[in-house]
Design a protein around this motif. Structure first.
Motif, short mmCIF file in Angstrom:
data_model
loop_
_atom_site.label_atom_id
_atom_site.label_comp_id
_atom_site.label_asym_id
_atom_site.label_seq_id
_atom_site.Cartn_x
_atom_site.Cartn_y
_atom_site.Cartn_z
N TYR A 40 0.80 -1.22 0.00
CA TYR A 40 0.00 0.00 0.00
C TYR A 40 0.84 1.27 0.00
CZ TYR A 40 -4.14 -2.74 -0.09
OH TYR A 40 -5.12 -3.61 -0.52
N ILE A 41 2.14 1.16 0.16
CA ILE A 41 3.00 2.29 -0.18
C ILE A 41 2.83 2.59 -1.67
CG2 ILE A 41 5.41 2.99 -0.54
CD1 ILE A 41 6.07 1.65 2.13
N ASP A 42 2.75 1.53 -2.47
CA ASP A 42 2.51 1.70 -3.91
C ASP A 42 1.17 2.40 -4.17
OD1 ASP A 42 4.88 0.53 -4.57
OD2 ASP A 42 4.03 -1.45 -4.99
N PHE A 43 0.13 2.02 -3.40
CA PHE A 43 -1.20 2.65 -3.56
C PHE A 43 -1.09 4.15 -3.32
CE2 PHE A 43 -5.28 4.12 -2.04
CZ PHE A 43 -6.22 3.44 -2.81
N VAL A 44 -0.44 4.52 -2.22
CA VAL A 44 -0.29 5.95 -1.89
C VAL A 44 0.54 6.66 -2.96
CG1 VAL A 44 0.56 7.60 -0.18
CG2 VAL A 44 -0.53 5.48 0.58
N ASP A 45 1.60 6.02 -3.42
CA ASP A 45 2.45 6.62 -4.46
C ASP A 45 1.67 6.87 -5.74
OD1 ASP A 45 4.71 6.79 -2.92
OD2 ASP A 45 5.59 4.91 -3.62
N ILE A 46 0.85 5.90 -6.14
CA ILE A 46 0.09 6.01 -7.39
C ILE A 46 -0.80 7.25 -7.38
CG2 ILE A 46 -1.82 4.99 -8.69
CD1 ILE A 46 -0.56 2.24 -8.08
N TYR A 47 -1.49 7.47 -6.26
CA TYR A 47 -2.46 8.57 -6.22
C TYR A 47 -1.85 9.89 -5.75
CZ TYR A 47 -5.85 5.03 -7.32
OH TYR A 47 -6.53 4.02 -7.97
N SER A 48 -0.63 9.85 -5.21
CA SER A 48 0.03 11.09 -4.81
C SER A 48 0.79 11.72 -5.97
CB SER A 48 0.99 10.83 -3.64
OG SER A 48 0.31 10.38 -2.51
#
Length: 314
Positions: free
Chosen positions: A199-207
Motif C-alpha cells: 500500500y505504499i505503492d497505492f499511496v504513491d500512485i495517487y500522490s
C-alpha cells in the motif's frame, strides 16, 4: 494517472484486504454497527457473472455481511468504484441491485458508489412514477472522495481513509503533508510488512510526487522515510533468502536427478565396452543425448542383443 482498469483493481484490493474499515469509511451511515465480530464475505465475481449474464457491467466488490447472533438478516453491500460521476448510471446500478436481491433472497441490499473525480452534481437515486402512482424508488449511498477535506482525516484510525488522503481535497501547498500522513497511517495501523509495501505503492500512485516533492518529504519526514527504506530492504533481503533456499532445494533435486542419470549411463557404457569392445563415436553421441528411460531400455537389451545397433535401436 492510473487508467480505469488500474483504479478498479486498486480499490478491489483495498476493500478485500480491509472490508470492515472500507465499509466504515465508504458507507458509514449503514455500517455503524458492523463490529469485528461480523462476518464479511466477498462474493465471487465469476459466480455472479455466470448467473447474471455478460450484459451487466463489470462487477466490483459485492460483500455479504452477516451478524453472528442471527437477529439480523444478511446485508449485501455493493461497493462500486466508478471513477468519474459522468460515467455513472443509476439505472444500471438499480438493475444490478434488484438482481442481487433476487439472487440472494434478501431485501437488505445497500448500494455504495465511490467516485474519485466529481464533475457534476449527483442525484441520490432514481424514481420511476406516473402522475398517479410511484412504481419504483431506488436510492444509493455515494462517496465523492475529492469532496472530502484531507486534513479532516489526518488523525483517522481508519486505514482505508488514511490511504485515500491523496484522493481527497487539499491545497497544493499541503501535498507533501497529505502524502506523509497517508504513509504514517499505513506504518502505524498496518503491522504486516508485505501489506505495508503493497500500500505504499497505492499511496504513491495517487500522490504522484514530483522529484522535488519527494526530496522535500525526505527532508521533512526523515523517520518515515527511514522506515520505508528499512522495510524495502528487509523484504528484499527476505526475498533473496527465500529465493536462495528455493534455489538450493531445486539444485539438490536436479543434482539427484543428474546423479541418477549419470549412474545409469555409466553402467550401460561399462557393459557395452565389455561385450562389444571400444565404442564408436555415434554410440557416444546417442548415450549423451539419451533420456533416463532410453538408457534403462538399452541396459535391459544387452544380455540378448548381438550388436550395438540392436541394443540402441529406437
Amino acid at each position: 494517472m492510473a487508467d480505469r482498469k488500474n483504479h478498479d483493481q486498486n480499490f478491489k484490493n483495498l476493500i478485500l484486504d480491509y472490508p470492515h474499515q472500507a465499509l466504515a469509511f465508504f458507507a458509514a451511515e449503514e455500517a455503524s454497527d458492523i463490529t469485528s465480530a461480523v462476518k464479511i464475505t466477498p462474493i465471487r465475481q465469476e459466480q455472479l457473472k455466470e448467473r447474471l449474464g455478460e450484459r451487466f457491467h463489470e462487477l466490483d466488490v459485492p460483500l455479504l455481511v452477516e451478524w453472528p447472533d442471527g437477529r439480523r438478516e444478511a446485508l449485501l453491500f455493493i461497493v462500486e468504484e466508478d471513477t468519474r460521476t459522468e460515467r455513472f448510471s443509476a439505472h444500471r446500478l438499480a438493475h444490478y441491485t434488484l438482481h442481487l436481491s433476487e439472487l440472494f433472497d434478501t431485501l437488505r441490499v445497500v448500494p455504495v458508489v465511490i467516485f474519485l473525480y466529481s464533475r457534476k452534481a449527483m442525484v441520490d437515486g432514481l424514481h420511476i412514477k406516473s402522475e398517479r402512482h410511484s412504481y419504483l424508488e431506488f436510492r444509493y449511498l455515494s462517496l465523492q472522495l475529492d469532496q472530502l477535506s484531507a486534513r479532516a482525516f489526518f488523525e483517522s484510525d481508519n486505514l482505508v481513509a488514511r490511504l485515500n488522503l491523496p484522493n481527497m481535497q487539499w491545497q497544493a501547498t499541503d501535498k507533501v503533508d497529505v502524502y506523509a500522513n497517508a504513509i504514517q497511517g499505513l506504518l502505524s495501523l498496518e503491522p504486516d510488512g508485505e501489506k505495508q509495501l503493497k500500500y505504499i505503492d497505492f499511496v504513491d500512485i495517487y500522490s504522484e510526487l514530483s522529484v522535488e516533492e519527494r526530496q522535500d518529504y525526505q527532508k521533512r519526514y526523515p523517520r518515515e522515510e527511514s522506515k520505508m527504506a528499512g522495510l524495502s530492504e528487509r523484504l528484499r533481503s527476505e526475498g533473496m533468502q527465500q529465493g536462495m533456499q528455493q534455489g538450493m532445494q531445486q539444485g539438490m533435486q536436479q543434482g539427484m536427478q543428474q546423479g541418477r542419470h549419470e549412474g545409469i549411463e555409466g553402467a550401460l557404457r561399462l557393459q557395452l565396452n565389455m561385450k562389444f569392445g571400444e565404442l564408436p563415436e555415434w554410440t557416444e553421441t546417442q548415450l549423451q543425448q539419451a533420456s533416463d528411460e532410453q538408457l534403462t531400455q538399452w541396459l535391459a537389451r544387452i544380455l540378448s542383443a548381438d550388436s550395438l545397433e540392436e541394443v540402441m535401436k529406437e
